[in-house]
Design an enzyme around this catalytic site. Structure first.
Site, PDB file in Angstrom:
ATOM      1  CE  LYS A  18      -4.299  -1.857   1.742  1.00 46.61           C
ATOM      2  NZ  LYS A  18      -3.904  -3.288   1.920  1.00 46.61           N
TER       3      LYS A  18
HETATM    4  C1  LIG Z   1      -4.489  -4.327   1.220  1.00 45.83           C
HETATM    5  C2  LIG Z   1      -3.739  -5.600   1.098  1.00 45.83           C
HETATM    6  C3  LIG Z   1      -4.139  -6.624   0.209  1.00 45.83           C
HETATM    7  C4  LIG Z   1      -5.379  -6.512  -0.646  1.00 45.83           C
HETATM    8  O1  LIG Z   1      -5.267  -5.550  -1.653  1.00 45.83           O
HETATM    9  P1  LIG Z   1      -6.552  -4.959  -2.393  1.00 45.83           P
HETATM   10  O2  LIG Z   1      -6.067  -3.817  -3.166  1.00 45.83           O
HETATM   11  O3  LIG Z   1      -7.509  -4.550  -1.284  1.00 45.83           O
HETATM   12  O4  LIG Z   1      -7.139  -6.055  -3.215  1.00 45.83           O
HETATM   13  C5  LIG Z   1      -3.356  -7.769   0.116  1.00 45.83           C
HETATM   14  N1  LIG Z   1      -2.273  -7.937   0.885  1.00 45.83           N
HETATM   15  C6  LIG Z   1      -1.860  -6.986   1.767  1.00 45.83           C
HETATM   16  C7  LIG Z   1      -0.646  -7.248   2.602  1.00 45.83           C
HETATM   17  C8  LIG Z   1      -2.569  -5.789   1.906  1.00 45.83           C
HETATM   18  O5  LIG Z   1      -2.161  -4.854   2.791  1.00 45.83           O
END
Ligand SMILES: *Cc1c(COP(=O)(O)O)cnc(C)c1O
Length: 468
Positions: free
Chosen positions: A113
């Site tokens: 993220k």
């Molecule tokens: C947010 C997140 C996801 C999921 O991603 P999306 O964009 O919501 O599909 C997967 N793995 C981790 C470690 C995350 O922080």
């Protein structure tokens, strides 16, 4: 480039406008009027660019209301080897010929993220300064999103962040990561309750339009278009790193929750990146796998949503999914309004037997699911076979990706977090603690800053107004 709403009732807006406002006024999601198509010669020209150069080429296709030198500055300020602990920003690791892991978790909070959120922080600061406005971000987190948002917004002019988290329910690492921040624009509010209580408070406050307007309240949730655009970049970067010519196709395995990450892959596909398949992996909360295997989209209740060992994928509905369906209906906003009238009332929709379903069934997205047992086995097996340690979310992606892998098509598995964040599962898988990157060793020992409050929206509102 103008932006429209998936529900069809928003006047076209510029990039900066859709980035600062959350949902469109008609309840839909912002999406470009059309996708920029990448020509063969452009793709050739992009192959050897470094990350910030590539990011600039791609992001500038979606932005026409920020002068190019300013946009360039925001991008250069974001994608540095200091912030991402790596010159490549998203390095590719090859497990064996044809199987790769794209490292997306080298940012400050050790999860993917950061790639989008770090960009958003600098973009917000720029756009706010230009308009003389300020923004008070209110969010709820069970872990990853909150820390990623705080590390992106800390110390930024014109921005404060009020982050609600369930008291005592995050891991010690996640708690320490957020609460050890000392910046005066960060407010950690530890709620005596569960994550849903935190989310409910955000909803109550967001529905109070008078309070919202008066106090300049905004969000940084995963439907933000700037986050999607920033994520498109690493699909291109990963493609170039795993291939030697633009005549080749690749497939990506994507650990999915809110469909944000894979939505960026879909955008890259629409722009013309030679992607064979986007392989969507869910955990036990398999709303999306259920849809891609049956044609029925059935959002779950809080009671039906389980707490798993890949917690950042524990979702009851997938907020970005609407963008994909919009494209698959050939952008039929009326159809989306009809389908999402059901979703917004927590009812399922079933498109099996329709032409739309036939089209989606044959599309570039396929899905599979993983669970605690397969997740732990995958971590163990990848470690045994390749000496590489992956986190539980990445393991879900690998499990499903390897299952669907096609001969002669390179597979790129997106790494969405580092194992250091999820030591409990790592210990279960390999009997040893994961190592931590430099600088994170004493995290839990640092002084922590937070206020503890009841799950009471009125009290939270008072707290916000008295701190801005
Ligand atoms: C947010 C997140 C996801 C999921 O991603 P999306 O964009 O919501 O599909 C997967 N793995 C981790 C470690 C995350 O922080």
């Amino acid at each position: 480039m103008r932006y429209i709403s998936t529900r069809g009732n928003m006047l076209p807006k510029a990039f900066s406008e859709v980035v600062l406002s959350g949902l469109s006024s008609d309840g839909g999601l912002a999406i470009p009027e059309s996708y920029p198509k990448i020509s063969k010669s452009e793709l050739e020209e992009w192959r050897n660019l470094n990350y910030p150069d590539l990011a600039f080429k791609i992001i500038s296709k979606f932005v026409d209301d920020i002068p190019v030198t300013d946009l360039r500055g925001i991008i250069d300020q974001t994608y540095t080897s200091e912030a991402f602990h790596n010159d490549e920003i998203t390095p590719l690791k090859t497990l064996e010929p044809g199987i790769h892991i794209l490292g997306l978790s080298n940012g400050p909070t050790l999860a993917f993220k950061d790639i989008a959120m770090q960009f958003l922080g600098n973009l917000f600061e720029y756009v706010l300064a230009r308009s003389g406005k300020e923004l008070n971000i209110l969010g709820a987190t069970s872990g990853d999103t909150g820390s990623s948002a705080e590390y992106a917004m800390k110390g930024k002019d014109g921005i404060r962040i009020f982050m609600l988290s369930p008291h005592g329910k995050m891991t010690a690492f996640q708690t320490a990561q957020m609460f050890s921040l000392q910046d005066p624009n960060i407010f950690n509010i530890s709620i005596r309750g569960v994550f849903d209580d935190c989310q409910d408070i955000v909803k109550v406050v967001s529905n109070d339009s008078e309070f919202k307007e008066k106090n300049h309240i905004g969000t940084v949730n995963s439907i933000n278009w700037a986050r999607i655009v920033a994520q498109v970049v690493y699909y291109f970067k990963g493609y170039f790193a795993a291939t030697s010519s633009n005549n080749q196709e690749v497939s990506f395995a994507v650990p999915s929750g809110n469909f944000g990450n894979i939505c960026a892959g879909h955008v890259a596909f629409m722009m013309g990146l030679p992607i064979k398949k986007l392989i969507l992996a869910t955990n036990e909360n398999d709303v999306l796998h259920e849809f891609f295997s049956t044609g029925c989209y059935r959002p779950r209740s809080a009671e039906e949503t389980s707490h798993t060992s890949s917690p950042s994928m524990d979702i009851s509905k997938a907020s970005n999914f609407e963008r994909f369906i919009f494209d698959m209906t050939s952008r039929d906003a009326e159809k989306i309004r009809k389908l999402w009238k059901e979703v917004d009332n927590n009812r399922p929709f079933d498109i099996s037997g329709t032409l739309l379903w036939e089209k989606i069934r044959k599309s570039h997205i396929i899905s599979g699911t993983s669970n605690h047992k397969t997740r732990i086995e995958t971590i163990r097996e990848i470690h045994r076979k390749y000496g590489v340690l992956v986190d539980p979310h990445t393991a879900d992606g690998l499990k499903v990706g390897l299952n669907y892998r096609e001969k002669d098509i390179p597979l790129i598995c997106l790494e969405t977090a580092l194992p250091a964040k999820f030591s409990e599962s790592i210990v279960e898988a390999i009997g040893a603690e994961p190592s931590r990157p430099d600088g994170y060793d004493n995290l839990e020992g640092l002084p922590q800053h937070f206020v503890e409050m009841d799950a009471d929206a009125a009290e939270i509102k008072d707290f916000i107004s008295s701190n801005i």
